[in-house]
Write a protein that holds these residues in place. Sequence first.
Motif, PDB file in Angstrom:
ATOM      1  N   LEU A  75       0.838  -1.204   0.000  1.00  0.00           N
ATOM      2  CA  LEU A  75       0.000   0.000   0.000  1.00  0.00           C
ATOM      3  C   LEU A  75       0.871   1.252   0.000  1.00  0.00           C
ATOM      4  CD1 LEU A  75      -2.664   1.566   0.313  1.00  0.00           C
ATOM      5  CD2 LEU A  75      -2.468   1.217   2.797  1.00  0.00           C
ATOM      6  N   TYR A  76       1.883   1.272   0.874  1.00  0.00           N
ATOM      7  CA  TYR A  76       2.744   2.455   0.975  1.00  0.00           C
ATOM      8  C   TYR A  76       3.605   2.639  -0.273  1.00  0.00           C
ATOM      9  CZ  TYR A  76       1.368   2.971   5.858  1.00  0.00           C
ATOM     10  OH  TYR A  76       0.654   3.161   7.008  1.00  0.00           O
ATOM     11  N   ILE A  77       4.003   1.544  -0.899  1.00  0.00           N
ATOM     12  CA  ILE A  77       4.752   1.647  -2.151  1.00  0.00           C
ATOM     13  C   ILE A  77       3.886   2.307  -3.218  1.00  0.00           C
ATOM     14  CG2 ILE A  77       5.704   0.318  -4.083  1.00  0.00           C
ATOM     15  CD1 ILE A  77       6.759  -1.685  -1.989  1.00  0.00           C
ATOM     16  N   LEU A  78       2.638   1.871  -3.322  1.00  0.00           N
ATOM     17  CA  LEU A  78       1.720   2.440  -4.310  1.00  0.00           C
ATOM     18  C   LEU A  78       1.412   3.903  -4.001  1.00  0.00           C
ATOM     19  CD1 LEU A  78      -0.764  -0.549  -4.777  1.00  0.00           C
ATOM     20  CD2 LEU A  78       1.041   0.206  -6.347  1.00  0.00           C
ATOM     21  N   LEU A  79       1.245   4.216  -2.718  1.00  0.00           N
ATOM     22  CA  LEU A  79       0.982   5.609  -2.321  1.00  0.00           C
ATOM     23  C   LEU A  79       2.170   6.503  -2.661  1.00  0.00           C
ATOM     24  CD1 LEU A  79      -0.781   5.239   1.169  1.00  0.00           C
ATOM     25  CD2 LEU A  79      -1.779   6.141  -0.939  1.00  0.00           C
ATOM     26  N   GLY A  80       3.373   5.996  -2.403  1.00  0.00           N
ATOM     27  CA  GLY A  80       4.574   6.766  -2.705  1.00  0.00           C
ATOM     28  C   GLY A  80       4.727   7.012  -4.195  1.00  0.00           C
ATOM     29  N   LEU A  81       4.464   5.984  -4.994  1.00  0.00           N
ATOM     30  CA  LEU A  81       4.531   6.137  -6.448  1.00  0.00           C
ATOM     31  C   LEU A  81       3.500   7.150  -6.938  1.00  0.00           C
ATOM     32  CD1 LEU A  81       4.946   2.400  -7.547  1.00  0.00           C
ATOM     33  CD2 LEU A  81       6.722   4.166  -7.545  1.00  0.00           C
ATOM     34  N   ALA A  82       2.282   7.042  -6.427  1.00  0.00           N
ATOM     35  CA  ALA A  82       1.216   7.961  -6.840  1.00  0.00           C
ATOM     36  C   ALA A  82       1.537   9.394  -6.424  1.00  0.00           C
ATOM     37  CB  ALA A  82      -0.117   7.520  -6.227  1.00  0.00           C
ATOM     38  N   PHE A  83       2.064   9.542  -5.215  1.00  0.00           N
ATOM     39  CA  PHE A  83       2.405  10.875  -4.711  1.00  0.00           C
ATOM     40  C   PHE A  83       3.517  11.499  -5.547  1.00  0.00           C
ATOM     41  CE2 PHE A  83       4.864  13.594  -1.729  1.00  0.00           C
ATOM     42  CZ  PHE A  83       3.887  14.555  -1.506  1.00  0.00           C
ATOM     43  N   GLY A  84       4.574  10.734  -5.800  1.00  0.00           N
ATOM     44  CA  GLY A  84       5.687  11.241  -6.594  1.00  0.00           C
ATOM     45  C   GLY A  84       5.261  11.613  -8.003  1.00  0.00           C
ATOM     46  N   LEU A  85       4.476  10.748  -8.639  1.00  0.00           N
ATOM     47  CA  LEU A  85       4.001  11.022  -9.993  1.00  0.00           C
ATOM     48  C   LEU A  85       3.082  12.240 -10.019  1.00  0.00           C
ATOM     49  CD1 LEU A  85       3.285   7.382 -11.221  1.00  0.00           C
ATOM     50  CD2 LEU A  85       5.099   8.903 -12.041  1.00  0.00           C
TER      51      LEU A  85
END
Length: 295
Positions: A75-85
């Motif tokens: 979940l946190y990996i996906l959140l980090g990717l979404a946030f960065g993008l």
Amino acid sequence: MNHKTIKNPLFMVFTIYIFYYLLHILEYFVLRTDQTWVGEAIIHKLLGIIIMAIIACKLRISKNEIGFKNGKHLLYILLGLAFGLGVFFIAYGAEFLLSLNNGNFKSFELYVSAYAIDSNIGNRTELIFFLICIIGNVVNVIMEEGNFRGLFLRILETKYSFLKSTVISAILFGFWHVAGPIRNYVDGRQSLKGMIITSLFMLVVSALVGLKFTMLTKITGSLYMSMSDHFVNNTIVNILHVVTNTGADELMTVRVSIAQTVSFLLVLIWYFMWSRQNATYNEKQTGYRESCSYN
């Protein structure tokens, strides 16, 4: 876990950091792996992961305590990717509008390049180079987040507060990124004045980014969101380029500044909201325990 006693945590962290920096300098100035077909200074990063694991084992610090926790990591990996993008979508959009307003915009292009704060060098479109770029940046974020936001903080917090530990780690992270501008000066690619200005810019921006990553680690309780956000920060500027009639990535500094400013402010607001909510919860829990004790 029963940690090994650390008499001088600041000295220990500084000693580890200096050793890492010597490896960093060796690869940047002698091996120059990032200037080869590999395109990444990956050797000292791999060594940094190995050394981190050895030191953590010697100090009896578990991988969970460093921040490599099981549970909500996906979940946190996906959140980090979404946030960065998301923040880079804003930054690229601003760069596009600036170029369009100047009548200079040509296209967005996908190719792998070597990253520099003032420009990107190289034009590799083969799939293998995209894979190397991704793998190299995965290694990079594991090493840097694992040490700067994981191991170093755990060692420092044996004596210092979270705030002091965070500031120390952020300053070290800032200085970690000045090797590039110094090499450019040594190689004659940048003037002394340019090297100083770029080094100061990298120092300040990297320190603030380090603070942001630490706040993300504190909020989520693990390294995964900061690692994936860090991954996007490093990777996207290497593969997505703004091409104009006069060159490519000419507004790189503007793009990076916008992305990091927006990102830092959003995480800072989130951190203050999380801290207030956490403090309110702790007050309620304390009041509840006192009430039960009285009864």
